[in-house]
Each structure stands twice: as structure tokens, then as C-alpha cells.
Scaffold this active site. Sequence first.
Site, PDB file in Angstrom:
ATOM      1  N   TYR A  21       0.374  -0.944  -0.082  1.00 16.40           N
ATOM      2  CA  TYR A  21       0.111  -0.045   0.019  1.00 16.40           C
ATOM      3  C   TYR A  21       1.019   1.588  -0.315  1.00 16.40           C
ATOM      4  O   TYR A  21       0.534   2.106   0.302  1.00 16.40           O
ATOM      5  CB  TYR A  21      -1.102   0.354   1.331  1.00 16.40           C
ATOM      6  CG  TYR A  21      -2.212  -1.621   1.411  1.00 16.40           C
ATOM      7  CD1 TYR A  21      -3.291  -1.595   0.088  1.00 16.40           C
ATOM      8  CD2 TYR A  21      -2.068  -1.983   1.888  1.00 16.40           C
ATOM      9  CE1 TYR A  21      -3.578  -2.089   0.374  1.00 16.40           C
ATOM     10  CE2 TYR A  21      -2.560  -3.614   2.275  1.00 16.40           C
ATOM     11  CZ  TYR A  21      -3.777  -3.353   1.399  1.00 16.40           C
ATOM     12  OH  TYR A  21      -4.583  -4.334   1.653  1.00 16.40           O
TER      13      TYR A  21
ATOM     14  N   HIS B 137      -4.959   6.189  -0.789  1.00 19.04           N
ATOM     15  CA  HIS B 137      -5.054   5.955   0.773  1.00 19.04           C
ATOM     16  C   HIS B 137      -4.499   6.637   1.808  1.00 19.04           C
ATOM     17  O   HIS B 137      -4.241   6.583   3.120  1.00 19.04           O
ATOM     18  CB  HIS B 137      -5.793   4.426   0.839  1.00 19.04           C
ATOM     19  CG  HIS B 137      -7.492   5.055   1.191  1.00 19.04           C
ATOM     20  ND1 HIS B 137      -8.204   6.032   1.180  1.00 19.04           N
ATOM     21  CD2 HIS B 137      -7.748   3.473   1.746  1.00 19.04           C
ATOM     22  CE1 HIS B 137      -9.192   5.008   1.803  1.00 19.04           C
ATOM     23  NE2 HIS B 137      -9.216   4.580   2.416  1.00 19.04           N
TER      24      HIS B 137
ATOM     25  N   ASN C 202     -10.271   1.324   7.639  1.00 13.08           N
ATOM     26  CA  ASN C 202     -11.499   1.258   8.680  1.00 13.08           C
ATOM     27  C   ASN C 202     -11.609   0.837   9.751  1.00 13.08           C
ATOM     28  O   ASN C 202     -12.911   0.623  10.574  1.00 13.08           O
ATOM     29  CB  ASN C 202     -12.129  -0.161   7.026  1.00 13.08           C
ATOM     30  CG  ASN C 202     -12.110  -1.279   7.193  1.00 13.08           C
ATOM     31  OD1 ASN C 202     -10.808  -1.608   8.220  1.00 13.08           O
ATOM     32  ND2 ASN C 202     -12.854  -1.975   6.449  1.00 13.08           N
TER      33      ASN C 202
ATOM     34  N   ASN D  94     -13.976   5.631   4.821  1.00 19.64           N
ATOM     35  CA  ASN D  94     -13.803   5.088   5.919  1.00 19.64           C
ATOM     36  C   ASN D  94     -13.021   5.187   7.494  1.00 19.64           C
ATOM     37  O   ASN D  94     -13.447   4.675   8.528  1.00 19.64           O
ATOM     38  CB  ASN D  94     -13.775   2.867   5.778  1.00 19.64           C
ATOM     39  CG  ASN D  94     -14.429   3.131   4.948  1.00 19.64           C
ATOM     40  OD1 ASN D  94     -15.982   3.625   4.603  1.00 19.64           O
ATOM     41  ND2 ASN D  94     -14.764   2.575   4.050  1.00 19.64           N
TER      42      ASN D  94
END
Length: 195
Positions: free
Chosen positions: A14, A19, A66, A113
Site C-alpha cells: 500500500y 489512501h 477502516n 472509512n
Amino acid sequence: MFIIVGLGNPESEYKGTRHNAGFEVIDVLAEKYNISVDIRKHRAFIGKGMIGGRSVILAKPQTFMNLSGESVRSLLDFYKADPETELLIIYDDISLDVGQIRIRAKGSAGGHNGIKSIITHIGTQVFPRIKVGVGEKPGNYDLADYVLGHFSKAEKEKMEEGYHAAADAAGMIVPGNIGAAMNEYNRKKKEEKET
């Protein structure tokens, strides 16, 4: 103790995704203020240091986006910090242009989220935040695929500017100058668009 939390997802796959803009800003702050963010506590990597004459904690939750609220709640409880005056959340926003930043003293989750989780766990939406624009999702993209995607070379350059602007804004917010930070950074892009 002032707590600055950058949101993102752990694990190397990631790294550098849209994000993870919050993690990137924490990295800039860590370098700028010589703070090592390498202690594993409160379901996050954290580091302690000084910004603007105040003791701060820089944090990168390791819970996945989240569940960010679990880490933030733990940090607030441990350091007995007030979310309205001693917490700053930094995260990606798809409604802002690439690299643009926007500062808010409070607000809803707006479909994010990580913020949704934080509001649920701390029981308020009154906490300062810096949104870092990652650009609007193209119509044919799935939202999850888009925010977990990487930037183009041109976008990366704009994002670097955005990360540094967000770090500078955080440096104003910590000592209590959120109004000045909002005037400085929320207005800047509007003026550029008008010219």
C-alpha cells in the site's frame, strides 16, 4: 500532549497509494522535526517529539484504514488528550484536486472509512483535520481500486507539494493557530484558480 495521526494502510503493497497520503505527511513531519516514528504502541507506529513548543505524538495506525478509530481511541485514552484541541487527523480526500489541502475544525466522515471509524470510536466529529487531495475518481473506476492505486509521475510531484503544505499547516495547528492555517491554506488554491 498533542496527537497527530496520519491515516493509511500498513504493509508495503500500500506504500505510495492514494489512501496512504496521511502516512506520507507523517513521514514529512518526522523528517522536518527529527522525530523517529518507530515505536509500536496503541496499534500504531508512534514517535514523540516537539512541534511549535508543544510535546507531540506522531502516529501511523497499523489497523488498516477502516479500523483507524481503534488506534486513535487508544492514543487519546492513554495520553488523556482532548480530541477538539489536542488531536489532528491527516488523510486523503478524493473531492480535492491532486495535492490541494483543506483544513477543517470538524465535520462528517464524508464517505471516508477511516474518519467514519474514528468518529464511531471517539464519539464526536469535532476534531481538526487536514484533507490532502488525491484527485477525483474517474467514472469507470471502482472506488476501492482507485484509492488503493498509485499516482502518475506528474501527480507524484503535486502530491509531494501537498504533503509538505500539510506538514507546514500542521506546524501552525499544533500551537493553536488553526484559524491562521485555514486562512493560509484553504484560500491559497482558490486564489490560484481565479488567476
